[in-house]
Design an enzyme around this catalytic site. Sequence first.
Site, PDB file in Angstrom:
ATOM      1  CG  HIS A   1      48.952  30.554  41.899  1.00 25.80           C
ATOM      2  ND1 HIS A   1      49.147  31.815  42.441  1.00 25.80           N
ATOM      3  CD2 HIS A   1      48.144  29.907  42.782  1.00 25.80           C
ATOM      4  CE1 HIS A   1      48.504  31.916  43.579  1.00 25.80           C
ATOM      5  NE2 HIS A   1      47.863  30.791  43.811  1.00 25.80           N
TER       6      HIS A   1
ATOM      7  N   GLY B   1      44.501  37.632  44.086  1.00 24.68           N
ATOM      8  CA  GLY B   1      43.569  38.343  43.217  1.00 24.68           C
ATOM      9  C   GLY B   1      44.221  39.460  42.423  1.00 24.68           C
TER      10      GLY B   1
ATOM     11  CG  MET C   1      44.734  32.115  42.825  1.00 26.09           C
ATOM     12  SD  MET C   1      45.550  33.699  42.520  1.00 26.09           S
ATOM     13  CE  MET C   1      46.412  33.306  41.022  1.00 26.09           C
TER      14      MET C   1
ATOM     15  CG  ASP D   1      52.262  34.190  44.320  1.00 26.35           C
ATOM     16  OD1 ASP D   1      52.669  35.274  43.861  1.00 26.35           O
ATOM     17  OD2 ASP D   1      51.350  33.522  43.798  1.00 26.35           O
TER      18      ASP D   1
ATOM     19  CG  MET E   1      48.582  32.595  48.352  1.00 30.99           C
ATOM     20  SD  MET E   1      49.385  32.909  46.770  1.00 30.99           S
ATOM     21  CE  MET E   1      48.999  34.648  46.528  1.00 30.99           C
TER      22      MET E   1
ATOM     23  CG  ASP F   1      49.368  34.779  39.264  1.00 29.44           C
ATOM     24  OD1 ASP F   1      49.408  33.921  40.173  1.00 29.44           O
ATOM     25  OD2 ASP F   1      50.239  35.643  39.115  1.00 29.44           O
TER      26      ASP F   1
ATOM     27  CG  MET G   1      43.353  35.097  39.095  1.00 28.35           C
ATOM     28  SD  MET G   1      43.480  36.781  39.714  1.00 28.35           S
ATOM     29  CE  MET G   1      45.242  36.865  40.073  1.00 28.35           C
TER      30      MET G   1
ATOM     31  CB  SER H   1      54.194  44.928  40.977  1.00 24.66           C
ATOM     32  OG  SER H   1      54.334  44.426  42.277  1.00 24.66           O
TER      33      SER H   1
ATOM     34  CB  SER I   1      53.737  36.865  38.643  1.00 27.77           C
ATOM     35  OG  SER I   1      52.384  37.041  38.249  1.00 27.77           O
TER      36      SER I   1
ATOM     37  CG  HIS J   1      53.706  32.515  39.361  1.00 27.36           C
ATOM     38  ND1 HIS J   1      53.712  31.421  40.203  1.00 27.36           N
ATOM     39  CD2 HIS J   1      52.635  33.257  39.743  1.00 27.36           C
ATOM     40  CE1 HIS J   1      52.704  31.507  41.060  1.00 27.36           C
ATOM     41  NE2 HIS J   1      52.016  32.610  40.798  1.00 27.36           N
TER      42      HIS J   1
HETATM   43  C1  DX5 Z   1      48.306  37.251  43.444  1.00 25.61           C
HETATM   44  C2  DX5 Z   1      49.120  36.379  42.495  1.00 25.61           C
HETATM   45  C3  DX5 Z   1      50.567  36.714  42.508  1.00 25.61           C
HETATM   46  C4  DX5 Z   1      50.829  38.120  42.062  1.00 25.61           C
HETATM   47  C5  DX5 Z   1      52.137  38.598  42.532  1.00 25.61           C
HETATM   48  O1  DX5 Z   1      46.985  36.871  43.368  1.00 25.61           O
HETATM   49  O2  DX5 Z   1      48.990  35.022  42.848  1.00 25.61           O
HETATM   50  O3  DX5 Z   1      51.293  35.810  41.709  1.00 25.61           O
HETATM   51  O4  DX5 Z   1      50.827  38.257  40.694  1.00 25.61           O
HETATM   52  O5  DX5 Z   1      52.242  39.946  42.184  1.00 25.61           O
HETATM   53  P1  DX5 Z   1      53.145  40.926  43.038  1.00 25.61           P
HETATM   54  O6  DX5 Z   1      54.535  40.394  42.946  1.00 25.61           O
HETATM   55  O7  DX5 Z   1      52.965  42.229  42.343  1.00 25.61           O
HETATM   56  O8  DX5 Z   1      52.607  40.902  44.425  1.00 25.61           O
HETATM   57 ZN    ZN Z   2      50.467  33.581  41.877  1.00 28.05          ZN
END
Ligand code: DX5
Ligand code: ZN
Length: 213
Positions: A64, A140, A66, A173, A135, A33, A35, A196, A6, A31
């Site tokens: 993805h 977030g 959100m 995820d 999830m 994200d 938001m 991370s 990600s 990936h």
């Molecule tokens: C959370 C995201 C994930 C996130 C994963 O809202 O959808 O994709 O970036 O990050 P880690 O692997 O650090 O949990």
């Molecule tokens: Zn994600």
Amino acid sequence: MLVAPSLLSADFSRLGEEVAALEQAGADWVHFDVMDGHFVPPITIGPRTVEHCRRYAKLPFDVHLMIENPERTIEAFRDAGATMLSVHVEATRHIHRVLDTIRQAGLRPGVCLNPGSPLALVEPVLHDADLLVMMCVNPGWGGQKFIDGSLDRIKAARALRDRLNPSLDIEIDGGVNAATGRQSIANGATVLVAGSFVYSHPQGKKAAIQELR
Ligand code: DX5
Ligand code: ZN
């Protein structure tokens, strides 16, 4: 199994180079994200960022969403070069129609499920999706802890998938590291997202991806 790092933990001032680096490091998918500050509090990126990143790598882009009203952005993400487009079942009243519209647009549809939502919410549309995004943190933010109980949910999702749609990918995820990743795969997952873990690995991204494999 596939590894989809990600970008949420990457340096947002140089996302193109970050995407190229992930491809070099052996990622299967990247990936993204997305938001909107409504479905989840933070605001990240939109189609224009995806479009610019597309010049830097050939690997599939796993987007993805959100966001509220995901149906309004399908064509924009298609034109930007997305490969998979996943929407939260909690973000629309019409998940079946949205998945169908994504497929009609030429993308691979995914349905995402928050940790607090029953698996039964997605059961009626598993046949219409290519990807189920489970999830394992509340969406977030990156860097959160894998929620207890997620492994049982993954196992239950795998049983549904085997019965209803054996070609469905089950993507995990949130909170994925070497230990939770291994357990998730053992319980039936097919794709691991990791933010991370990949970006904070002391030996770098390539070693992190190899460790997940
Ligand atoms: C959370 C995201 C994930 C996130 C994963 O809202 O959808 O994709 O970036 O990050 P880690 O692997 O650090 O949990
Ligand atoms: Zn994600």
